[in-house]
Design a protein around this motif. Structure first.
Motif, PDB file in Angstrom:
ATOM      1  N   ASP A   1       0.831  -1.203   0.000  1.00 35.11           N
ATOM      2  CA  ASP A   1       0.000   0.000   0.000  1.00 35.11           C
ATOM      3  C   ASP A   1       0.860   1.244   0.000  1.00 35.11           C
ATOM      4  OD1 ASP A   1      -2.180  -1.546  -0.017  1.00 35.11           O
ATOM      5  OD2 ASP A   1      -2.615  -1.376   2.133  1.00 35.11           O
ATOM      6  N   VAL A   2       1.885   1.217   0.849  1.00 32.47           N
ATOM      7  CA  VAL A   2       2.776   2.378   0.912  1.00 32.47           C
ATOM      8  C   VAL A   2       3.467   2.567  -0.431  1.00 32.47           C
ATOM      9  CG1 VAL A   2       4.826   3.318   2.016  1.00 32.47           C
ATOM     10  CG2 VAL A   2       3.088   2.179   3.391  1.00 32.47           C
ATOM     11  N   ALA A   3       3.907   1.450  -1.012  1.00 33.53           N
ATOM     12  CA  ALA A   3       4.598   1.532  -2.292  1.00 33.53           C
ATOM     13  C   ALA A   3       3.691   2.136  -3.357  1.00 33.53           C
ATOM     14  CB  ALA A   3       5.061   0.145  -2.712  1.00 33.53           C
ATOM     15  N   GLU A   4       2.464   1.703  -3.334  1.00 34.75           N
ATOM     16  CA  GLU A   4       1.524   2.249  -4.323  1.00 34.75           C
ATOM     17  C   GLU A   4       1.344   3.746  -4.137  1.00 34.75           C
ATOM     18  OE1 GLU A   4      -2.210   0.148  -4.492  1.00 34.75           O
ATOM     19  OE2 GLU A   4      -1.095  -1.704  -4.909  1.00 34.75           O
ATOM     20  N   SER A   5       1.314   4.133  -2.876  1.00 35.13           N
ATOM     21  CA  SER A   5       1.139   5.561  -2.624  1.00 35.13           C
ATOM     22  C   SER A   5       2.346   6.352  -3.108  1.00 35.13           C
ATOM     23  CB  SER A   5       0.906   5.810  -1.138  1.00 35.13           C
ATOM     24  OG  SER A   5       2.119   5.662  -0.441  1.00 35.13           O
ATOM     25  N   LEU A   6       3.502   5.681  -3.247  1.00 32.41           N
ATOM     26  CA  LEU A   6       4.688   6.357  -3.757  1.00 32.41           C
ATOM     27  C   LEU A   6       4.851   6.151  -5.256  1.00 32.41           C
ATOM     28  CD1 LEU A   6       7.182   5.374  -0.931  1.00 32.41           C
ATOM     29  CD2 LEU A   6       6.204   7.624  -1.338  1.00 32.41           C
ATOM     30  N   GLY A   7       3.919   5.473  -5.853  1.00 39.20           N
ATOM     31  CA  GLY A   7       3.970   5.293  -7.294  1.00 39.20           C
ATOM     32  C   GLY A   7       4.695   4.049  -7.745  1.00 39.20           C
ATOM     33  N   ILE A   8       5.004   3.140  -6.833  1.00 40.91           N
ATOM     34  CA  ILE A   8       5.636   1.880  -7.230  1.00 40.91           C
ATOM     35  C   ILE A   8       4.545   0.830  -7.239  1.00 40.91           C
ATOM     36  CG2 ILE A   8       7.462   0.229  -6.728  1.00 40.91           C
ATOM     37  CD1 ILE A   8       8.618   2.503  -4.874  1.00 40.91           C
ATOM     38  N   SER A   9       4.210   0.372  -8.415  1.00 39.53           N
ATOM     39  CA  SER A   9       3.053  -0.521  -8.473  1.00 39.53           C
ATOM     40  C   SER A   9       3.464  -1.980  -8.577  1.00 39.53           C
ATOM     41  CB  SER A   9       2.176  -0.140  -9.658  1.00 39.53           C
ATOM     42  OG  SER A   9       2.968  -0.146 -10.826  1.00 39.53           O
ATOM     43  N   ASN A  10       4.668  -2.237  -9.118  1.00 40.15           N
ATOM     44  CA  ASN A  10       5.023  -3.636  -9.369  1.00 40.15           C
ATOM     45  C   ASN A  10       5.995  -4.165  -8.314  1.00 40.15           C
ATOM     46  OD1 ASN A  10       6.961  -1.911 -10.144  1.00 40.15           O
ATOM     47  ND2 ASN A  10       7.529  -2.987 -12.022  1.00 40.15           N
ATOM     48  N   LEU A  11       5.584  -4.065  -7.075  1.00 42.16           N
ATOM     49  CA  LEU A  11       6.430  -4.561  -5.995  1.00 42.16           C
ATOM     50  C   LEU A  11       6.183  -6.062  -5.850  1.00 42.16           C
ATOM     51  CD1 LEU A  11       8.317  -3.033  -4.021  1.00 42.16           C
ATOM     52  CD2 LEU A  11       6.513  -3.298  -2.316  1.00 42.16           C
ATOM     53  N   SER A  12       7.266  -6.825  -5.863  1.00 43.31           N
ATOM     54  CA  SER A  12       7.072  -8.278  -5.794  1.00 43.31           C
ATOM     55  C   SER A  12       6.802  -8.709  -4.357  1.00 43.31           C
ATOM     56  CB  SER A  12       8.308  -8.994  -6.328  1.00 43.31           C
ATOM     57  OG  SER A  12       9.351  -8.887  -5.392  1.00 43.31           O
ATOM     58  N   ASP A  13       6.242  -9.894  -4.237  1.00 46.40           N
ATOM     59  CA  ASP A  13       5.892 -10.423  -2.922  1.00 46.40           C
ATOM     60  C   ASP A  13       7.107 -10.554  -2.019  1.00 46.40           C
ATOM     61  OD1 ASP A  13       3.265 -10.556  -3.211  1.00 46.40           O
ATOM     62  OD2 ASP A  13       3.144 -12.716  -3.628  1.00 46.40           O
ATOM     63  N   THR A  14       8.192 -11.056  -2.607  1.00 40.05           N
ATOM     64  CA  THR A  14       9.397 -11.276  -1.801  1.00 40.05           C
ATOM     65  C   THR A  14       9.897  -9.964  -1.221  1.00 40.05           C
ATOM     66  OG1 THR A  14      10.092 -11.919  -4.006  1.00 40.05           O
ATOM     67  CG2 THR A  14      10.890 -13.235  -2.160  1.00 40.05           C
ATOM     68  N   VAL A  15       9.932  -8.968  -2.086  1.00 41.44           N
ATOM     69  CA  VAL A  15      10.433  -7.681  -1.624  1.00 41.44           C
ATOM     70  C   VAL A  15       9.523  -7.133  -0.530  1.00 41.44           C
ATOM     71  CG1 VAL A  15      10.880  -5.298  -2.300  1.00 41.44           C
ATOM     72  CG2 VAL A  15      11.539  -7.162  -3.805  1.00 41.44           C
ATOM     73  N   ALA A  16       8.232  -7.249  -0.768  1.00 42.66           N
ATOM     74  CA  ALA A  16       7.293  -6.708   0.215  1.00 42.66           C
ATOM     75  C   ALA A  16       7.447  -7.397   1.549  1.00 42.66           C
ATOM     76  CB  ALA A  16       5.864  -6.862  -0.301  1.00 42.66           C
ATOM     77  N   SER A  17       7.575  -8.715   1.521  1.00 46.40           N
ATOM     78  CA  SER A  17       7.650  -9.395   2.815  1.00 46.40           C
ATOM     79  C   SER A  17       8.987  -9.128   3.485  1.00 46.40           C
ATOM     80  CB  SER A  17       7.398 -10.894   2.654  1.00 46.40           C
ATOM     81  OG  SER A  17       8.553 -11.536   2.217  1.00 46.40           O
ATOM     82  N   SER A  18      10.050  -8.991   2.687  1.00 46.45           N
ATOM     83  CA  SER A  18      11.333  -8.639   3.286  1.00 46.45           C
ATOM     84  C   SER A  18      11.269  -7.257   3.911  1.00 46.45           C
ATOM     85  CB  SER A  18      12.448  -8.648   2.239  1.00 46.45           C
ATOM     86  OG  SER A  18      12.686  -9.937   1.811  1.00 46.45           O
ATOM     87  N   LEU A  19      10.659  -6.356   3.184  1.00 41.65           N
ATOM     88  CA  LEU A  19      10.552  -4.993   3.702  1.00 41.65           C
ATOM     89  C   LEU A  19       9.697  -4.971   4.964  1.00 41.65           C
ATOM     90  CD1 LEU A  19      10.181  -2.709   0.592  1.00 41.65           C
ATOM     91  CD2 LEU A  19      11.962  -2.646   2.308  1.00 41.65           C
ATOM     92  N   ALA A  20       8.637  -5.773   4.937  1.00 40.08           N
ATOM     93  CA  ALA A  20       7.778  -5.810   6.113  1.00 40.08           C
ATOM     94  C   ALA A  20       8.556  -6.312   7.314  1.00 40.08           C
ATOM     95  CB  ALA A  20       6.575  -6.701   5.847  1.00 40.08           C
ATOM     96  N   ALA A  21       9.359  -7.340   7.084  1.00 37.87           N
ATOM     97  CA  ALA A  21      10.168  -7.867   8.186  1.00 37.87           C
ATOM     98  C   ALA A  21      11.132  -6.809   8.693  1.00 37.87           C
ATOM     99  CB  ALA A  21      10.938  -9.095   7.714  1.00 37.87           C
TER     100      ALA A  21
END
Lengths: 461, 771
Positions: A24-44
């Protein structure tokens, strides 16, 4: 990373911070194609950084000698971690999190919370009256302990009767690791409970009363109760009758009277001791009534349901002044040798109480009358109770006797209860009432017999 | 697998004696990290020496071959990961792996390297398969069931092994990127360990990515240092037996499990951790290791115990403390002129007042040498002016008078007589327990972290989170400022008040200290304060203004204390250092570095030769003030040390921690005398009575508790170290807890004994609705 399938489901369990939020945050910054791996790593990673800040803030909380973390702790933690603090939050105005309406199109998101950002209208604020500046910090001093004993003053919390328990615990061998909880014998525990109750009562007394009054109270109660000799008892009663300055003790005395009466009546063993206790209690009540320095009116008031309760069970809990009198009067099993004496005394006390206080409580005598009438008329009462009721009516007055016996049909009930030829105290009571009635009606006893239409009344006394 | 597993087994046999420990870790992760570190810092000679030492190990050990195999297994394991995920950016693990190879070649040990490279081919694939995270889970389950199934006699000593192995498995899993496996491992096995180790475990559970493990301090301590476990010889041999054969302890129903391939791999994983990260301190006796001994000698000790020049084989705090020799803990000497002058004044006063008791005063003026303590000489003291002033005489005279008029507290009477005799007990309690006067602050906004009483109890100061300090006169006198160049009082609106506000800090005030120079004879003239704005400020109490700001710490200052002779003061800060300052210099005189985390509290020894510090690294230390070196280390707390107190007779140190216990240490030997438990929340302050016989503590559980210093602590049943039980609120109180006095919702931030043994406590009232 080897199992991309099903990761998102698991990841939502493992971490507190959700990869969806990162997206959601990425989308708000204009990054729409965030992969699952990256998102979960970032979340961690976000979660780790949050914990870092919280750990740091907890140090500030600890050094601030607090047990609640405030926004200023977080601010300071951010500062020392070289991050710009979040402005606009202070600990006086904790942010209120509100729950957003659920998103129907995204069921996986779960509950979303947000901080409400209030808009302040300056005009309105300026128009409102000014808030006074609170008084600054000040201090008070009190004795927490004097020579190892905590004084019972309002500044200190009430003592917990845990001390004795603790002592027992320390004396008993320490609980072993075997996992067997120590089970105390049952009788001991009940004993202890009683002790605790007593202790609590004592402590209730001690908290509010001065030392002198406490001492007076213990002396008074011990010298009144039976094991003491007659002289002492008379002295104590005289003191109760005449001493000023007992107002503070009054609630405790009345409670004590009430409980003593209950205790004496509760165990149905008709011992002389109980009778003595009851007699003393009635003396105490009349002494209190006689004492002109005491203001007892609040305790006279009698609630309706208590009476009801009293009559049904004849056991009372309330520590007010009427219940002891009425229960003495109406209790079915008074010690036989004392029964008449006690009932007479109770009725006398009742009459005194009514003469003194019926002016302030106009409804008092009707209510008592109703109680007594119920006791007299209702079918499942014992003779003794009936006798008590009649004596009570005598205490109230002739009009009451008339209403109770004649109009209320009390005499009929009594008549049906009594077997012919029996000479019981109940009959005596009726005769006494008859005498008073006679004086009032200026008529002869036969009239009463006629009214009752029972042969028993005709027996000479 | 077929080639590696026997090697592993053989190597464990080699590792089992604790002294050959170093030999087994040829090229382990530890060494590699050390090498990396040395390289990055540019310590060329050290690196070379280290490599040499590594190279020399296998040659002098006849089991070198097997060790190489073991280490190669490690290496391959690490390489395998990099092979497995070379595409991941931001992880220079691959580079690291190649580093290792480079190092190996640099070592100049060709047979080893060849051996290694030869091994990579056939074993690699198998190892990659074996890297699946289940072996850790399996291994830990086996170990736990083995420990739980062992005899009652051994269980307490086996339990401590679980914790380091758990931590290493978790870190391994995280480092290898198995995040889900790591967290499921955590949730499966942590509950049984949480009661004892919740602080560390909570911290570890926040690590979720390999980069976290590499950057986190706690994780790196685990990785780089050996975790010391104390064990008896028989227990140790049982453990070795289990690791090798899968037998040796009673594990009902699990015997056949060891034949399976899975359990074998699990055991191998346990063994890897045991080999690489544990050090067994095997005691010669067969008696059980007591609980307190366990606390003192288990953990990552090597980082806590400072390295000494003489190479000590095993870093134990006891050995270190013994090595540092005897301390001079006796009372500080008084100059002869000062003493004669004091005696003269006392004699004169006795004449004037016709006080028969004053005869005995002279007896007090000469401090009796405490038995068994070495008193320092004049030359040992910190530099101080040789001449003395009128205030010094007054102070000494008052000290003598205080000693005479003191209420004697003798808690031993409480034990000798039966407390149940109610008539007796009041008088007995009066002899054993102090009177406590509580000062409660009301309407405190964000909190008052600190409250302090002046030595003569005429002033109380409180530091607030709102960055200011407030002073109150406890005698109700107006606090008049001397005329100065500051704003006149009439303008400041504080002319006729008994209270003063000192404004100057820009962060919460965490520490306050009144100057001790005038003692109990006169009001103090200076106040020191330490704050979150990382400055320390000196306030003049003549003018009520700020005189100096001492800057030097880079982080919030947690504690400040004057030295007992004035002039000097010490500070403790979040920057992991404690510092010594002199009031007349703006920069610090000494920096005491060595703690691994925040220094939370600091106290001077009464003779001002030593300085005690307590830290968030769970240890307390004693420093030589002049030399700047650490002379004692006290290990045993299971959480950050929050406050300290040194007894006035100079013998004992009391420290209280977040683990809700108070430890009493003997400064001379560095040993723990006892552990006192009973508080149910954090302990904020400690204070000894003037005779050092009673210790009073106050804390966040709204109580003040009195402890008998001389009594033996409770002989609590040997608690099993990681008993899976909920940490109950009603912690067992130790038997030396004499009394508990609770307040109405007032966390006690300061407890203070006056020289005449009256106890003062202060705290700020927390209203019910404040949350």
């Amino acid at each position: 990373m080897s199992k991309p399938k099903g990761k998102s489901a698991q990841a939502s369990q493992t971490g507190i911070y959700n990869p969806e939020s990162v997206k959601d945050v990425a989308e708000s910054l204009g990054i729409s194609n965030l992969s699952d791996t990256v998102a979960s790593s970032l979340a961690a990673d976000v979660e780790y950084r949050m914990h870092q800040v919280i750990e740091e803030a907890s140090r500030f909380m600890r050094h601030g000698r607090r047990t609640t973390m405030t926004t200023s702790d977080i601010d300071q933690a951010l500062r020392v971690l070289n991050i710009e603090p979040l402005y606009g939050h202070n600990s006086f105005n904790p942010p209120a999190f509100r729950r957003a309406l659920p998103f129907p199109q995204l069921p996986t998101v779960g509950p979303v919370y947000f901080v409400e950002d209030e808009e302040i209208d300056f005009d309105r604020v300026l128009r409102e009256e000014k808030i006074t500046v609170p008084k600054g910090v000040n201090w008070t001093a009190h004795w927490l302990a004097v020579e190892g004993v905590q004084p019972l003053i309002p500044e200190n919390p009430p003592a917990i009767p845990r001390d004795t328990d603790q002592q027992e615990v320390t004396k008993s061998p320490p609980i072993s690791n075997t996992g067997f909880p120590p089970t105390p014998p049952s009788d001991r525990s009940t004993n202890k409970k009683q002790q605790q109750q007593q202790q609590q009562q004592q402590q209730l007394v001690k908290q509010v009363l001065s030392r002198e009054l406490q001492l007076y109270y213990t002396r008074l109660t011990t010298s009144l109760l039976p094991p003491s000799d007659f002289a002492k008892r008379t002295a104590a009663l005289a003191s109760l009758r005449h001493d000023a300055g007992l107002q503070a003790l009054l609630p405790y005395l009345i409670r004590w009277v009430g409980e003593s009466v209950v205790n004496a009546l509760k165990d149905s063993s008709d011992s002389d001791n109980d009778g003595k206790v009851l007699e003393v209690m009635l003396h105490v009540v009349s002494a209190i009534l006689e004492n002109s320095a005491l203001f007892i009116e609040p305790y006279v008031s009698l609630q309706f349901f208590t009476i009801q309760y009293l009559l049904n069970h004849l056991v009372l809990q309330l520590h007010q002044i009427l219940p002891p009198i009425l229960s003495t009067l109406l209790h079915s099993f008074l010690p036989p040798s004392y029964a008449t004496l006690l009932r007479t005394m109770a009725s006398q006390t009742l009459s005194r109480l009514l003469t003194q206080h019926s002016t302030t409580y106009p409804s008092l005598s009707p209510r008592i009358m109703k109680t007594l009438l119920l006791a007299l008329i209702s079918p499942d009462k014992s003779k003794n109770t009936r006798e008590g009721a009649i004596r009570g009516l005598i205490g109230i007055g002739k009009e009451a006797v008339r209403k109770g016996l004649v109009e209320g049909g009390g005499i009929r009930v009594v008549g049906s209860d009594c077997t012919p030829g029996e000479s019981s105290s109940l009959v005596n009571a009726v005769m006494v009432s008859g005498l008073s009635f006679y004086a009032f009606w200026n008529s002869d006893p036969e009239r009463i017999c006629m009214l009752g239409r029972t042969p028993c009344v005709a027996t000479p006394f | 697998m077929s080639s590696t597993s026997p090697a592993v087994i053989r190597s464990s046999g080699v590792v089992s004696p604790p002294n050959t420990q170093d030999a087994s870790q040829n090229i382990t992760t530890t060494d590699r990290l050390v090498l990396d570190y040395l390289r990055s810092r540019g310590h060329k000679p050290a690196e070379k020496a280290f490599l040499e030492s590594l190279g020399s190990v296998p040659s002098d050990d006849n089991a070198g071959q097997s060790e190489n195999l073991l280490s190669s297994e490690n290496l391959i394991k690490n390489l395998a990961i990099h092979v497995q995920k070379p595409s991941r950016p931001g992880e220079n693990l691959l580079k690291e792996g190649s580093n290792v190879l480079k190092e190996l070649t640099a070592m100049g040990n060709p047979p080893t390297v060849q051996n290694l490279i030869a091994n990579i081919g056939p074993v690699g694939a198998e190892e990659i398969l074996s890297l699946d995270p289940t072996d850790k889970k399996e291994g830990f389950r086996e170990l736990e069931s083995w420990v739980d199934g062992s005899l009652d006699m051994y269980r307490p000593e086996f339990r401590p092994i679980l914790f380091p192995i758990f931590c290493h498995f978790y870190l391994d899993l995280v480092q290898h990127g198995f995040r889900e496996a790591a967290s499921s491992f955590y949730y499966t096995f942590s509950p049984s360990l949480l009661p004892m180790h919740h602080i560390t475990l909570r911290h570890l559970s926040t690590l979720l990515l390999p980069s976290h493990v590499q950057n986190d301090e706690v994780a790196q301590h685990f990785r780089n240092e050996k975790y010391v476990v104390k064990m008896t010889r028989s227990g140790f041999s049982l453990l070795v037996g289990w690791l090798i054969e899968g037998v040796g302890g009673e594990a009902p129903g699990h015997g056949d499990g060891f034949t399976g391939e899975r359990s074998k791999r699990g055991r191998a994983a346990v063994m890897r951790v045991v080999n690489n990260h544990l050090r067994f301190d095997v005691t010669s006796t067969t008696t059980m290791v007591s609980n307190s001994a366990w606390e003192e000698s288990t953990g990552l000790l090597s980082s806590f115990v400072p390295q000494t020049s003489g190479s000590v084989s095993s870093p134990s705090p006891q050995a270190f403390n013994a090595l540092k020799g005897e301390l001079k803990l006796g009372p500080a000497p008084i100059p002869e002129e000062l003493r004669t002058e004091t005696e003269r004044v006392l004699r004169e006063q006795a004449m004037v007042e016709r006080d028969p008791g004053a005869q005995y005063d002279l007896h007090y003026s000469r401090p009796a040498a405490v038995q068994g303590l070495v008193a320092p000489t004049e030359s040992d003291l910190l530099p101080h002016p040789t001449s003395f002033k009128a205030i010094d005489i007054q102070r000494e005279v008052e000290k003598v008078r205080d000693a005479r008029k003191r209420i004697r507290l003798d808690p031993s009477v409480l034990n000798s007589t039966d407390l149940n005799m109610v008539q007796n007990s009041a008088a007995v309690r009066a002899r054993g327990l102090p009177s406590i006067c509580a000062y409660t602050l009301h309407d405190v906004g964000e909190g008052a972290p600190i409250c302090a009483f002046s030595p003569d109890v005429t002033l109380m100061a409180a530091g607030f989170s709102e960055s200011y300090i407030r002073l109150w006169s406890l005698k109700g006198e107006n606090l008049q400022a001397l005329p100065g160049n500051d704003l006149p009082d009439s303008i400041r609106g504080e002319a006729g008040t008994t209270s003063r506000k000192l404004v100057g800090h820009s962060g919460a005030v965490y520490a306050l200290s009144f100057d001790p120079l005038s003692g109990s004879a006169a009001p103090p003239r200076y106040l020191l304060s330490g704050s979150a704005d990382s400055t320390v400020r000196l306030w003049s109490l003549d003018t009520f203004t700020n005189v100096v700001a001492y800057r030097g710490h880079q982080n919030p200052v947690w504690d400040v204390q004057w030295s007992p002779i004035g002039i000097y003061f010490a500070t403790a800060s979040r920057d992991k250092t404690a510092r010594l300052w002199s009031t007349d210099r703006a920069s610090c005189l000494r920096i005491y570095a060595g703690h691994l985390s925040d220094v939370d509290c600091i106290r001077f020894h009464p003779n001002s030769l030593y300085l005690a510090t307590g830290s968030s690294d769970w240890t307390a230390r004693l420093w030589d003030v002049q030399g700047g070196s650490c002379v004692r280390v006290f290990i045993g707390h299971q959480g950050p040390v929050s406050t300290l107190a040194i007894s006035p007779d100079g013998r004992y140190l009391a420290s209280a921690g977040v683990d809700l216990s108070i430890s009493l240490w003997d400064l001379g030997s560095g040993r723990r005398i006892k552990k006192m438990t009973g508080h149910t929340s954090a302990i904020y302050s400690l204070s000894f009575s003037a005779e050092s016989s009673v210790l009073v503590s106050g804390g966040a559980d709204w109580t003040v508790r009195c402890w008998d210093v001389k009594a033996a602590g409770c002989s609590e049943a040997p608690r099993e170290n990681a008993e899976p039980e909920v940490p109950s609120k009603s912690l067992a109180c130790s038997s030396d807890l004499m009394a508990t006095f609770s307040t109405k919702q007032t966390p006690i931030t300061n407890v203070h004994f006056t020289p005449r043994n009256l106890c003062l406590v202060a705290g700020n009232y927390v209203p019910v609705d404040y949350r």
